[in-house]
Design an enzyme around this catalytic site. Structure first.
Site, mmCIF file in Angstrom:
data_model
loop_
_atom_site.group_PDB
_atom_site.id
_atom_site.type_symbol
_atom_site.label_atom_id
_atom_site.label_comp_id
_atom_site.label_asym_id
_atom_site.label_seq_id
_atom_site.Cartn_x
_atom_site.Cartn_y
_atom_site.Cartn_z
ATOM 1 N N ARG B 269 0.863 -1.192 0.000
ATOM 2 C CA ARG B 269 0.000 0.000 0.000
ATOM 3 C C ARG B 269 0.888 1.226 0.000
ATOM 4 O O ARG B 269 1.750 1.372 0.852
ATOM 5 C CB ARG B 269 -0.997 -0.066 1.160
ATOM 6 C CG ARG B 269 -0.623 0.590 2.426
ATOM 7 C CD ARG B 269 -1.772 0.678 3.417
ATOM 8 N NE ARG B 269 -1.462 0.095 4.706
ATOM 9 C CZ ARG B 269 -0.642 0.625 5.604
ATOM 10 N NH1 ARG B 269 -0.033 1.746 5.366
ATOM 11 N NH2 ARG B 269 -0.433 0.023 6.749
ATOM 12 N N HIS B 273 -2.163 3.599 6.300
ATOM 13 C CA HIS B 273 -3.300 2.696 6.533
ATOM 14 C C HIS B 273 -4.611 3.411 6.263
ATOM 15 O O HIS B 273 -5.513 2.885 5.630
ATOM 16 C CB HIS B 273 -3.266 2.182 7.966
ATOM 17 C CG HIS B 273 -4.593 1.674 8.458
ATOM 18 N ND1 HIS B 273 -5.155 0.517 7.976
ATOM 19 C CD2 HIS B 273 -5.482 2.195 9.346
ATOM 20 C CE1 HIS B 273 -6.340 0.338 8.559
ATOM 21 N NE2 HIS B 273 -6.564 1.336 9.389
ATOM 22 N N TYR B 282 6.549 4.178 10.975
ATOM 23 C CA TYR B 282 6.909 2.759 10.998
ATOM 24 C C TYR B 282 7.470 2.211 9.684
ATOM 25 O O TYR B 282 7.838 1.055 9.629
ATOM 26 C CB TYR B 282 5.701 1.905 11.437
ATOM 27 C CG TYR B 282 4.443 2.095 10.606
ATOM 28 C CD1 TYR B 282 4.268 1.397 9.416
ATOM 29 C CD2 TYR B 282 3.435 2.966 11.021
ATOM 30 C CE1 TYR B 282 3.119 1.572 8.659
ATOM 31 C CE2 TYR B 282 2.280 3.157 10.271
ATOM 32 C CZ TYR B 282 2.126 2.456 9.100
ATOM 33 O OH TYR B 282 0.997 2.625 8.345
#
Lengths: 325, 376
Positions: B269, B273, B282
């Protein structure tokens, strides 16, 4: 009319509904060849075979989830959870999927299905075979909740539930499965309306309200009161969501004193809601505060199995308090 | 029927791949798809990308409260969609399936209505954005709790098997879903019943911030299929032809009564998110940039160009046409206006309970007392 006990009535009602409507399927643990651990699905497997009486893996999430997916596809599933105490792995399916499906899809998808589960104490089963989980479901908009107390009511409510358009949590008082027999209607279309309670006994001095297995203890208390010359109304709610506000308010307004009996843990139980509604709607008609007699805010105890339940003596004590107020 | 049983093998160590990064055909068999199909796959991927980019902008403009970016997943999703017999098969998508939902025919106006919570949403603006669903398409309404749709999808597949109509269900989810109890419950039941269902993991390696190594000790997701008695295919989900052709075969096998399958599609992706996430915390920007180099859309465009099926002029024409469609849908969805307040009380059960009726009356009375327009 046939004289039947509760669990025989469940099995025979399922048989009638499966004969009537081939969309009806039964699924759960041990419901097939074994006929259910309580025999609530006895003879169904032999009659309808494994396609319509499905022995599932030992997974409540799979049972309830699959029932939803079958209902979406046009089947009418009746799922069995072996004990209501074991529903929690499938709780998310009921709360997040079944209860919200109609709402979240704007009515495009619905889950007409029944989840049957034996509930309640008095069988020496400890906390994991005795609980009354109804509050969880009452507090979940999108579910209907019913807890019939007699074989005949069980038949009428089960047919209504199977033929309805919504998910129904169908609680069965397991300690009454074989404890009493009564004449059960042999009408294959016998249905009891959603949300309607019943006046089991009519009296002038106090209204006793209960449901499920506790109706037995409540009627015993009413008998004892009658011997003292005190006449008690006994209302069996039958349906907990929706519940029969009209019947309750009408009788409480006529009799002025009320005691509410439920074996579920005390805080926030069904009767908290009934008492609050009475206070909101007919407070000025009351001669005494509504009193609740219930289980306690403890896990269900094993050794004190019977005394945990609201028995006649605790009910009588509460009645005395509202009479003396 | 599996058209060529030797063509795709389950449980491979490397993902099944049909075109390389340069768009060159790799497989030992020829590509049997006609030109319209090949171009259609591209069109749907570009549509998915352009809609995703527009959704991100709409959220930043405050017109939508939430976006679950799908860029990077297009090849997998368009491949899945291509294998669905729309109207007879069932689809149980998850919240990141923008390109999938559009590719099976979810109208842009419905999608944008859902994203903006207007009257254009056929689901009556009941859910947060990124929760598609359509009765007409047999596309089940997404619910937020991860993997909770998996056992439900299995129930539909069992009902399909009992009906004997030869239809199948496809159920998608991310890598995080594979850790949920409901995921196991669903795959286990499907395996025991031989249900006609294909489970597809769009594995983008992150469940929000948690990477795959912290999600499972399994070498990959496809390997988990062993335990459920079904084949597990590991597929390059950034190769639309591999995604589509594997899905076409496993869906056909499911319809033929050969039972369920698990397909893992490796994707990435490109966005966070969700619009509420900061992925810089992250993931290294170098990692994202490296995956950007492997973007499934230019990769497939190179394949089409190699076949003389695509060029700059067609690209410009397609993007202009899609932009006009998206602009019109945004406008129409916005123009539909907000949903009425009192819709809040509808569609809970088939009939409102007396309890809810009483609550509604009190709510109305309070609004009237406050001088509000109760009809609005």
């Amino acid at each position: 009319m046939a004289v039947q006990n509760y669990v025989q009535t469940i099995a025979r009602t399922l048989m009638e509904e499966m004969r009537r409507d081939e969309r009806v399927v039964v699924l759960g643990e041990d419901v097939g060849k074994r006929g259910g651990v309580f025999l609530a699905t006895e003879h169904l497997y032999d009659t309808f075979g494994p396609d319509r009486v499905i022995d599932t893996p030992l997974s409540e999430a799979a049972i309830i989830g699959a029932a939803i997916g079958m209902s979406v596809y046009g089947r009418r599933p009746v799922a069995e959870i072996q004990f209501s105490d074991y529903v929690y792995p499938g709780f998310d399916q009921l709360v997040s999927q079944a209860a919200k499906l109609r709402y979240r899809s704007g009515g495009a998808f619905t889950a007409p299905m029944v989840v049957r589960m034996p509930a309640g104490g008095g069988v020496k089963g400890g906390h994991h075979h005795s609980q009354n989980p109804e509050t969880h479901f009452i507090h979940t908009p999108g579910l209907q909740v019913v807890y019939p107390s007699t074989p005949n009511d069980a038949k009428g409510c089960l047919k209504t539930s199977i033929r309805g358009e919504d998910p129904v949590v169908f609680l069965e008082p397991k300690r009454l499965y074989r404890a009493l027999k009564e004449d059960v209607s042999d009408d294959v279309d016998f249905m009891l309306p959603i949300g309607r309670g019943v006046l089991r006994r009519e009296g002038d001095d106090v209204v006793l309200i209960s449901y499920g297995a506790s109706i037995g203890e409540t009627l015993k208390a009413a008998d004892a009161l009658a011997e003292q010359g005190i006449s008690a109304d006994v209302i069996d709610l039958r349906w907990l969501m929706p519940w029969d506000e009209n019947l309750v308010l009408e009788r409480v307004a006529a009799v002025w004193r009320v005691v509410l009996v439920s074996e579920a843990p005390h805080s926030g139980n069904m009767m908290s809601e009934v008492a609050a509604t009475i206070a909101e709607e007919v407070l000025d008609m009351l001669e005494a505060p509504p009193l609740r007699v219930s289980g306690f805010d403890t896990p269900y105890p094993y050794a004190q199995d019977r005394v945990y339940l609201p028995g006649p003596n605790r009910i009588l004590h509460a009645v005395q308090q509202v009479l003396d107020y | 029927m599996i058209t060529d049983a030797q063509r795709f093998q389950p449980f491979s160590d490397e993902p099944i791949r049909l075109i390389d990064e340069g768009g060159a055909w790799l497989a030992p068999f020829s590509c049997d798809l006609d030109d319209d199909t090949l171009i259609g796959l591209y069109r749907h991927m570009v549509l998915g990308r352009m809609v995703d980019e527009r959704l991100v902008r709409l959220q930043r403009l405050g017109k939508s409260s939430f976006v679950a970016p799908s860029s990077g997943h297009e090849a997998a999703q368009v491949g899945i969609a291509g294998a669905v017999h729309v109207g007879s098969d069932w689809i149980y998508p998850y919240y990141r399936d923008t390109a999938l939902a559009l590719a099976v025919g979810w109208p842009l106006v419905d999608m944008l209505g859902q994203m903006m919570g207007t009257r254009a949403d056929p689901a009556r603006a009941r859910q947060m954005p990124a929760h598609p669903g359509s009765r007409a398409l047999n596309m089940f309404t997404v619910a937020s709790p991860i993997a909770s749709h998996v056992p439900v999808a299995v129930g539909t597949a069992i009902a399909q098997k009992l009906a004997g109509a030869g239809d199948a269900t496809v159920c998608t989810f991310g890598d995080g879903a594979t850790s949920e109890g409901d995921w196991h419950a669903g795959l286990n039941f499907a395996g025991a019943q031989g249900a006609p269902i294909v489970f597809v993991c769009e594995n983008n390696r992150y469940a929000i911030s948690v990477d795959l190594q912290h999600q499972t000790g399994s070498p990959n997701v496809a390997a988990k299929a062993h335990a459920y008695g079904m084949p597990g295919y590991l597929v390059d989900g950034m190769d639309v032809l591999a995604s589509y052709l594997v899905m076409r075969d496993v869906m056909a096998a499911a319809r033929d009564g050969l039972g369920p399958a698990l397909v893992e599609m490796t994707v990435y992706r490109y966005g966070p998110h969700s619009s509420a996430d900061d992925d810089g915390v992250y993931r290294a920007s170098e990692e994202v940039a490296a995956w950007r180099e492997r973007d499934p859309i230019p990769r497939y465009r190179r394949f089409l160009e190699g076949r003389k099926l695509w060029d700059d002029a067609r690209e410009d024409e397609l993007r202009a046409a899609l932009k006009a469609e998206i602009d019109a849908a945004v406008k129409a969805s916005e123009a539909a206006g907000p949903v009425p307040v009192e819709w809040m009380f509808e569609d809970v059960l088939s009939r409102p309970t007396p309890q809810l009726e009483r609550q509604r009356e009190r709510f109305r009375a309070a609004r009237r007392a406050a001088g509000e327009d109760v009809e609005g």
